[in-house]
Design a protein around this motif. Structure first.
Motif, PDB file in Angstrom:
ATOM      1  N   PRO A   6     -32.125 -39.793 -52.688  1.00  0.00           N
ATOM      2  CA  PRO A   6     -31.873 -41.212 -52.928  1.00  0.00           C
ATOM      3  C   PRO A   6     -31.949 -41.543 -54.417  1.00  0.00           C
ATOM      4  N   ALA A  82     -31.931 -52.291 -56.413  1.00  0.00           N
ATOM      5  CA  ALA A  82     -32.360 -51.723 -55.131  1.00  0.00           C
ATOM      6  C   ALA A  82     -33.140 -50.450 -55.432  1.00  0.00           C
ATOM      7  N   HIS A  84     -34.881 -46.721 -54.006  1.00  0.00           N
ATOM      8  CA  HIS A  84     -34.916 -45.618 -53.046  1.00  0.00           C
ATOM      9  C   HIS A  84     -33.795 -45.761 -52.007  1.00  0.00           C
ATOM     10  N   VAL A  85     -32.562 -45.822 -52.510  1.00  0.00           N
ATOM     11  CA  VAL A  85     -31.414 -46.008 -51.625  1.00  0.00           C
ATOM     12  C   VAL A  85     -30.367 -44.923 -51.870  1.00  0.00           C
ATOM     13  N   VAL A  87     -26.009 -44.881 -51.032  1.00  0.00           N
ATOM     14  CA  VAL A  87     -25.006 -45.926 -50.845  1.00  0.00           C
ATOM     15  C   VAL A  87     -23.775 -45.328 -50.165  1.00  0.00           C
ATOM     16  N   THR A 190     -25.572 -50.274 -48.981  1.00  0.00           N
ATOM     17  CA  THR A 190     -26.802 -49.555 -49.304  1.00  0.00           C
ATOM     18  C   THR A 190     -27.536 -49.151 -48.024  1.00  0.00           C
ATOM     19  N   GLY A 192     -31.344 -47.839 -46.944  1.00  0.00           N
ATOM     20  CA  GLY A 192     -32.714 -47.635 -47.381  1.00  0.00           C
ATOM     21  C   GLY A 192     -33.363 -46.448 -46.697  1.00  0.00           C
ATOM     22  N   GLN A 197     -30.794 -42.334 -43.687  1.00  0.00           N
ATOM     23  CA  GLN A 197     -30.777 -41.818 -45.057  1.00  0.00           C
ATOM     24  C   GLN A 197     -31.110 -40.329 -45.081  1.00  0.00           C
TER      25      GLN A 197
END
Length: 398
Positions: A6, A82, A84-85, A87, A190, A192, A197
């Motif tokens: 991330p 944002a 710890h994402v 995309v 996005t 999270g 993820q």
């Protein structure tokens, strides 16, 4: 453990900042025109010396302007933060299948440029070191990465493609969209921390990652000592390879002398009765002084497959041997597939260039073979489409 991660601190566009990457243009004036029309284009930060108010400064002299512009765009709400994402990325166009990708960070120490250098990220082209130095200086000044390296997932490409398509379909309306110069729509969402993820980063890092676009940016990450670099991991089903042609603004020989030198070097030269379509593999077309020539450049029987690719022969036989030019000579422009053949010939007819060199695109088979052998392609020999767009997702460093 995956090599895809991330983005710890991301800045996500709220619209209006997307742009072609800095190296996709035939002429610097095009960049200035885009920034003039849209001062919030990320090109105003990526290429600060070409913004209207900075013209006349060098790249290095204009770096403080880049810092000011980026901070202005953030403070005015053109980006939102944002943490710890990853995309989701989808590119759509009429009559084209959707292309998918995942914005993320990738471990720099995984970059491999030869068979004896371990790593899952394969960089495959020679580069211009001056451009690398500019990318390093920009990242150091901004402490932010603005445009991604496009990586092709070769190990789990089909699984990743399906997972990204499903995730985009389930995500609802995009958080932001951007329309590029070809009419394609770029959409992002996005994702999270959580199971989705984790699954997407595992798939994205599940096999060898080939640099499809961004060889200079990936080397800049190494040169600048960055532990990770910003990337869009995409899939083989999402991309195609288009031509990468050449324009010469000035010939250091007359057209007749050039043809004579090529024949003396063993090339076959045949004048075409009219301007033909893009040549097939094994033949280039030269357009000079209103006339077209099909040219078969001599290969080297002892050379490798890479050394006998059309782009390598153009660099070695035409530019170096016949014209005495190094690849980085300022008279040479590298023109990607977004510019049609008619446009290149038009530049010669208008007197803005003296020679157009049209080269068949590298085949996917050749591209894969070169990468599996961990060999390097000649500079500017693969133009992947669609391109990942800069200025949609930024990664703050530190």
């Amino acid at each position: 453990m995956t090599v895809v991660h991330p983005i710890s601190r991301a800045w996500i566009t709220t619209g209006g900042t997307g742009a072609q990457n800095y190296d996709e243009f035939a002429d610097d004036a095009e960049i200035t025109d885009i920034i003039t029309a849209n001062p919030h284009s990320s090109l105003a930060v990526e290429m600060p010396h070409l913004a209207p108010e900075s013209l006349g400064q060098t790249f290095a002299e204009s770096l403080p302007d880049a810092v000011v512009r980026l901070e202005r765009d953030k403070s005015e709400g053109h980006y939102r933060q944002a943490e710890h994402v990853v995309v989701l990325y989808r590119i759509t166009a009429k009559d084209e299948a959707p292309a998918y990708g995942l914005w993320s960070m990738v471990d720099t120490d995984q970059i491999s440029t030869s068979a004896d250098e371990p790593g899952l990220v394969i960089r495959n082209e020679d580069v211009f070191i001056a451009k690398v130095r500019e990318r390093v200086a920009l990242a150091e000044s901004l402490q932010t990465l603005l445009s991604p390296v496009l990586l092709l997932q070769t190990g789990k490409g089909e699984e990743l493609h399906a997972a990204l398509a499903d995730a985009c379909d389930a995500a609802g309306e995009p958080e932001a969209t951007d329309t590029d110069q070809t009419g394609r729509t770029h959409a992002i969402w996005t994702i999270g921390a959580g199971e989705l993820q984790d699954r997407l980063t595992a798939l994205a890092g599940g096999g060898e990652l080939v640099v499809a676009d961004g060889n200079h940016r990936s080397l800049a990450a190494q040169t600048g000592g960055l532990p990770r670099f910003l990337a869009v991991v995409t899939t083989p089903a999402s991309v195609a390879i288009q031509p990468y042609n050449r324009l010469l603004s000035e010939l250091p020989a007359t057209p007749g002398e050039l043809l004579d030198r090529l024949r003396a070097a063993g090339a076959t030269v045949t004048e075409l009765p009219r301007a033909a379509a893009l040549p097939g593999k094994g033949t280039i077309e030269m357009y000079v002084a209103g006339r077209s020539y099909a040219v078969g450049l001599p290969s080297d029987p002892a050379g490798t497959a890479v050394e006998n690719l059309d782009h390598a022969l153009v660099e070695r036989v035409l530019l170096r041997d016949a014209l005495g030019l190094e690849p980085g000579d300022k008279r040479i422009s590298y023109i990607g597939g977004d510019y049609p053949v008619e446009w290149l010939r038009g530049e010669v007819d208008a007197g803005r260039s003296e020679l157009a060199v049209l080269i068949a695109p590298v085949t996917v088979e050749d591209f894969v073979a070169v990468n599996l052998a961990r060999l390097k392609l000649p500079r500017k020999s693969t133009w992947f489409t669609p391109k990942a767009r800069g200025g949609l997702v930024l990664a703050q460093l530190g």
